[in-house]
Write a protein that holds these residues in place. Structure first.
Motif, mmCIF file in Angstrom:
data_model
loop_
_atom_site.group_PDB
_atom_site.id
_atom_site.type_symbol
_atom_site.label_atom_id
_atom_site.label_comp_id
_atom_site.label_asym_id
_atom_site.label_seq_id
_atom_site.Cartn_x
_atom_site.Cartn_y
_atom_site.Cartn_z
ATOM 1 N N UNK A 8 0.760 -1.245 0.002
ATOM 2 C CA UNK A 8 0.037 -0.057 -0.122
ATOM 3 C C UNK A 8 0.875 1.212 -0.212
ATOM 4 N N UNK A 9 1.725 1.279 0.726
ATOM 5 C CA UNK A 9 2.849 2.360 0.788
ATOM 6 C C UNK A 9 3.272 2.842 -0.883
ATOM 7 N N UNK A 10 3.686 1.608 -1.512
ATOM 8 C CA UNK A 10 4.263 1.846 -2.811
ATOM 9 C C UNK A 10 3.302 2.264 -3.779
ATOM 10 N N UNK A 11 2.088 1.556 -3.647
ATOM 11 C CA UNK A 11 0.979 1.975 -4.549
ATOM 12 C C UNK A 11 0.721 3.557 -4.272
ATOM 13 N N UNK A 12 0.504 3.910 -2.975
ATOM 14 C CA UNK A 12 0.260 5.481 -2.782
ATOM 15 C C UNK A 12 1.337 6.214 -3.258
ATOM 16 N N UNK A 13 2.469 5.845 -3.268
ATOM 17 C CA UNK A 13 3.814 6.518 -3.796
ATOM 18 C C UNK A 13 4.025 6.756 -5.196
ATOM 19 N N UNK A 14 2.975 6.018 -5.990
ATOM 20 C CA UNK A 14 2.830 6.204 -7.591
ATOM 21 C C UNK A 14 3.631 4.856 -8.222
ATOM 22 N N UNK A 15 3.695 3.777 -7.437
ATOM 23 C CA UNK A 15 4.314 2.684 -8.404
ATOM 24 C C UNK A 15 3.048 1.724 -8.850
#
Length: 380
Positions: free
Chosen positions: A254-261
């Motif tokens: 979820x961190x990386x999805x929210x960061x734009x990955x």
């Protein structure tokens, strides 16, 4: 017999829809999930490369290449080059297999900040990285810069500017790989291994960096490390408590999805080894309790074939979707991935449209228990 106009129109529309469906071409099938194995060459020669089950893998990331004097550097060149040749030979069994060099790692990340400090530095680092690919006919570069912008291992060089330089490093390597593609007509990959914590997001520009990357391999393990801290899961899919900040693979994703990955670039990590703690007593079988000291964990083959027959009992945490071992006589707690937990991770990958899974490290499970479970789940 005359039919009402509305009936004729409806019938015509239905016929047109049926015809359109009949002639509709199916879209391309969804790509199969990737299965990336980190294979360690840092110890010297790979013991038995022919025993690697390459038919169940899509990629091998060769660990590690060092960073020295601003360059990608084969510290163990004598054995590395033999390993490259032997790994390339495995393509006779799996022609689609891709072999990448992984640069850095925990012990060899201390010089990244200097190596990518200026445009000239980045050009040199990119050139020397890709030159290894060219020379040994490999398929890409994986960057394992463990702690951009933060201390990490003692002695690591780090700067606030690492945040921007991390992105520019990938831009430079991608440009160098593009030049190699024009030269050879081949296709070359650029990937990275990333920490699963929020700190990694805060010290990088993942939305910008991902534009140059084929895969972002989340190291969704080592959430807990051996020592005198809390004995808890180190590679759990979900949190085991009600603490909303507890580390887990799902939270990392979820961190990386929210960061734009994008989801289709995210690869979830599996641990082929366990971590252990010594507890003062048997309260709650050690889970999430204060430890006295670290204890030996070891690779999964050892855990399954030895410890589970020597006083250790397996338990399953339903909330975390993770197993653990408990020795009630010695008060030792061991956290790890097993066949069931990697199946849960693979199902998560398929459900959420992620790229696949990777694991550290192949030699930790030489009997292939976990790889077999991954392969079976992805091929159902």
């Amino acid at each position: 017999m005359r039919y009402p106009a509305k009936t004729i129109i409806a019938a015509s529309a239905a016929l047109l829809l049926t015809a359109a469906m009949a002639f509709k071409r199916p879209g391309p099938p969804a790509p199969k999930p990737v299965v990336i194995a980190y294979v360690g060459g840092f110890r010297g020669l790979i013991a038995d490369p022919d025993a690697i089950e390459v038919e169940k893998l899509t990629h091998i990331n060769y660990a590690f290449v060092d960073v020295k004097n601003g360059q990608a550097w084969l510290t163990n060149e004598k054995t590395d080059t033999v390993n490259f040749r032997r790994l390339n030979a495995l393509k006779t069994r799996n022609p689609a297999l891709k072999i990448l060099i992984s640069i850095g790692g925990w012990a060899w990340s201390e010089n990244f900040s200097d190596a990518v400090l200026t445009p000239e530095n980045r050009a040199l680092f990119a050139h020397t990285s890709v030159d290894i690919i060219r020379k040994y006919r490999l398929d890409g570069v994986d960057i394992d810069w463990e702690y951009p912008g933060v201390p990490g291992e003692e002695g690591n060089v780090y700067r606030p500017e690492d945040k921007q330089h991390y992105t520019l490093m990938f831009q430079a390597i991608r440009a160098s790989l593009d030049s190699l593609e024009k030269e050879t007509g081949g296709k070359y990959l650029l990937t990275t291994a990333v920490g699963g914590g929020k700190y990694f997001i805060e010290h990088t520009e993942m939305d910008k960096a991902q534009q140059y990357l084929d895969f972002v391999n989340i190291m969704s393990y080592d959430y807990k490390t051996n020592g005198t801290g809390i004995a808890g899961h180190h590679t759990n899919l979900y949190g085991s408590t009600k603490d909303s900040t507890e580390a887990s693979a799902d939270r990392s994703v979820q961190y990386f999805l929210r960061a734009g990955v994008p989801a289709h670039k995210i690869v979830m990590g599996c641990a082929f080894y366990g971590r252990g703690w010594q507890l003062p007593d048997g309260h709650k079988r050690g889970l999430n309790q204060q430890a006295v000291k670290g204890a030996r964990g070891g690779g999964y083959t050892r855990l399954k074939d030895s410890l589970m027959t020597q006083g250790y009992k397996r338990h399953w945490d339903k909330r975390a979707k993770a197993p653990y071992l408990w020795n009630r006589d010695q008060h030792i707690f061991i956290t790890y991935d097993d066949e069931r937990s990697v199946r849960e991770k693979c199902r998560y990958v398929k459900k959420h449209g992620l790229a696949g899974v990777m694991f550290w490290e192949y030699s930790s499970d030489p009997k292939g228990y976990l790889l077999g479970s991954i392969h079976k789940t992805f091929n159902k």
